[in-house]
Design a protein around this motif. Sequence first.
Motif, short mmCIF file in Angstrom:
data_model
loop_
_atom_site.label_atom_id
_atom_site.label_comp_id
_atom_site.label_asym_id
_atom_site.label_seq_id
_atom_site.Cartn_x
_atom_site.Cartn_y
_atom_site.Cartn_z
N GLY A 12 0.86 -0.99 -0.02
CA GLY A 12 0.07 0.07 0.07
C GLY A 12 0.96 1.29 0.13
N GLY A 13 0.21 2.66 0.09
CA GLY A 13 0.92 3.72 0.31
C GLY A 13 1.93 3.61 1.46
N VAL A 14 3.02 4.07 1.11
CA VAL A 14 4.03 4.11 2.08
C VAL A 14 3.93 5.24 3.30
N THR A 15 4.70 5.19 4.24
CA THR A 15 4.84 6.21 5.21
C THR A 15 5.97 6.89 5.64
N ALA A 16 6.04 7.81 6.35
CA ALA A 16 7.49 8.06 6.93
C ALA A 16 8.25 7.37 7.74
N VAL A 17 7.60 6.27 8.37
CA VAL A 17 8.12 5.29 9.37
C VAL A 17 7.84 3.91 9.07
N ILE A 18 7.45 3.63 7.81
CA ILE A 18 7.26 2.25 7.61
C ILE A 18 8.72 1.36 7.77
N ASN A 19 9.73 2.15 7.26
CA ASN A 19 10.79 1.32 7.27
C ASN A 19 11.52 1.21 8.59
N ALA A 20 10.85 1.78 9.47
CA ALA A 20 11.27 1.89 11.28
C ALA A 20 10.62 0.39 11.56
N SER A 21 9.49 -0.10 10.95
CA SER A 21 8.88 -1.27 11.27
C SER A 21 9.77 -2.28 10.52
N ALA A 22 10.31 -1.97 9.47
CA ALA A 22 11.21 -3.12 8.75
C ALA A 22 12.26 -3.33 9.53
N CYS A 23 12.94 -2.18 10.25
CA CYS A 23 13.96 -2.25 10.89
C CYS A 23 13.67 -3.17 11.97
N GLY A 24 12.68 -2.99 12.77
CA GLY A 24 12.30 -3.75 14.08
C GLY A 24 12.02 -5.03 13.64
N VAL A 25 11.57 -5.50 12.46
CA VAL A 25 11.33 -6.94 12.06
C VAL A 25 12.89 -7.47 11.88
N ALA A 295 -1.31 18.55 -0.12
CA ALA A 295 -0.09 17.68 0.53
C ALA A 295 0.36 16.74 -0.23
N ASP A 296 -0.46 15.71 -0.64
CA ASP A 296 -0.27 14.66 -1.33
C ASP A 296 1.08 13.67 -0.83
N TYR A 297 2.09 13.38 -1.74
CA TYR A 297 3.03 12.60 -1.21
C TYR A 297 3.89 13.25 -0.08
N LEU A 298 3.99 14.78 0.13
CA LEU A 298 4.75 15.23 0.93
C LEU A 298 4.43 14.97 2.30
N GLN A 299 3.26 14.94 2.58
CA GLN A 299 2.73 14.61 3.93
C GLN A 299 3.07 13.23 4.37
N ARG A 300 2.92 12.11 3.55
CA ARG A 300 3.35 10.87 4.06
C ARG A 300 4.96 10.62 4.06
N SER A 301 6.03 11.48 3.28
CA SER A 301 7.24 11.18 3.37
C SER A 301 8.11 12.10 4.07
N ALA A 302 7.58 12.99 4.89
CA ALA A 302 8.32 14.09 5.46
C ALA A 302 8.90 13.38 6.87
N ARG A 303 9.77 12.55 6.36
CA ARG A 303 10.55 12.06 7.70
C ARG A 303 11.30 13.10 8.65
N HIS A 304 11.78 13.98 7.91
CA HIS A 304 12.37 15.02 8.77
C HIS A 304 11.47 15.73 9.72
N LEU A 305 10.31 15.46 9.68
CA LEU A 305 9.48 16.18 10.77
C LEU A 305 8.40 15.21 11.41
N SER A 306 9.17 13.97 11.46
CA SER A 306 8.38 12.81 12.09
C SER A 306 8.02 13.02 13.57
N SER A 307 7.07 12.39 14.08
CA SER A 307 6.94 12.30 15.70
C SER A 307 7.68 11.32 16.10
N ALA A 308 8.31 11.64 17.35
CA ALA A 308 9.24 10.48 17.89
C ALA A 308 8.24 9.29 18.48
N THR A 309 6.89 9.69 18.93
CA THR A 309 6.09 8.78 19.30
C THR A 309 6.06 7.75 18.18
#
Length: 420
Positions: A12-25, A295-309
């Motif tokens: 599906g559509g990716v996110t700014a933090v989906i790769n963090a889940s990959a890292c966790g796995v 906002a389109d893809y910018l909103q879901r790829s803005a890792r520079h502004l990700s929430s620490a939570t």
Amino acid sequence: MAIKNAFYAQSGGVTAVINASACGVIETARKHPEQIGKVYAGRNGIIGALREELIDTSEESDEAIRALMHTPGGAFGSCRYKLKNLTENRREYERLVEVFRAHDIGYFFYNGGGDSQDTAYKVSQIGDKMGYPITCIGIPKTVDNDLPFTDCCPGFGSVAKYVATSTLEASLDIKSMCESSTKVFILEVMGRHAGWIAASGGLAGKGRDEPPHIILFPEIPFNREAFLARVEQSVKDYGYCVVVASEGAQYEDGRFLADAGGKDAFGHTQLGGVAPTLANMVKQALGYKFHWAVADYLQRSARHLSSATDVEQAYTVGQQAVEMALAGKQAVMPIIVREQSKPYRWHIGEAPLSEVANQEKKMPIHFISDDGFSITDDCREYLQPLIEGEAFPPFENGIPKVAHLRNELAPKKLRTPFEV
């Protein structure tokens, strides 16, 4: 217990933090070499499994995998591809079994939203229906925040932070120019059937006089006259009007304001253009000068502004997916359970994939103001912890550093190619 390999895929559509889940796995699997051998990642999601295009993540260094924590996008490629039922397309399931057996894969981790959890659930049934045992765990991800059971969805907190910040910053721009220039600004955000992302724009201001002055939710039928009246009143009262509009804004009869006339791979109506549609309404009815943005893809790829939570939760669901699999869990998805909001506390629970698949969690009505144009204090209390904390990526020469993976494919073992 025999050592089995694992298959992980993004969907599906990716996110700014989906790769963090990959890292966790991957990091967690590497801590259990006595139970999990290699972790293969599907190139472009489940399509990679069908085509036997398996990325061998054991070829990546620990440093490269750790860099996934601050890398947006889908590191292994994603897809929009939904498996049909076994009775409708047995061919696909037979192919999956062939690939899994050929590469000794005994664990399947699928990282995605509602449609992806449906795919994960169908794969979990392979053992019963086709005689190939495989442990299947879904991993939640979606910026839309519309998966049931989980308090929030990894990916949402970061897009919410981006939208709230962008609304605030753009509002200051419009406010400074409204005396002699732009009166109305419209920000279009994602959200097909659920208004969670649009609601997050409400965190930019706290009072009725602070922007956004209007939020349009898919859950509230769009009323043209009421919308224009609120725009006009806002300009009269404050000199300008800021609108945050969900792409899924729709009329009472269910028609989308921005129906693009097509369908995506999951059969969903393709949307686009609610901001210019609203802007034209304002221009024709009120004559105000306007600007709009998507906002389109910018909103879901803005890792520079990700929430620490959000980053922490994304990693944890990936980590816990592996732990659940090793504990013998089957056909479940790790979920985030909120213990309290102030201070924010949460833990990991689980939900059955059979109940998660193809379900959508919409905004509760008590999260939306009586007039339908803003969020309530209950909504604000829910949203606030999800955007808190900064997790800035490392920078180099003024630009965020990202992971650079080799993404080497494992040698194919099957002679027959497969087209999807």
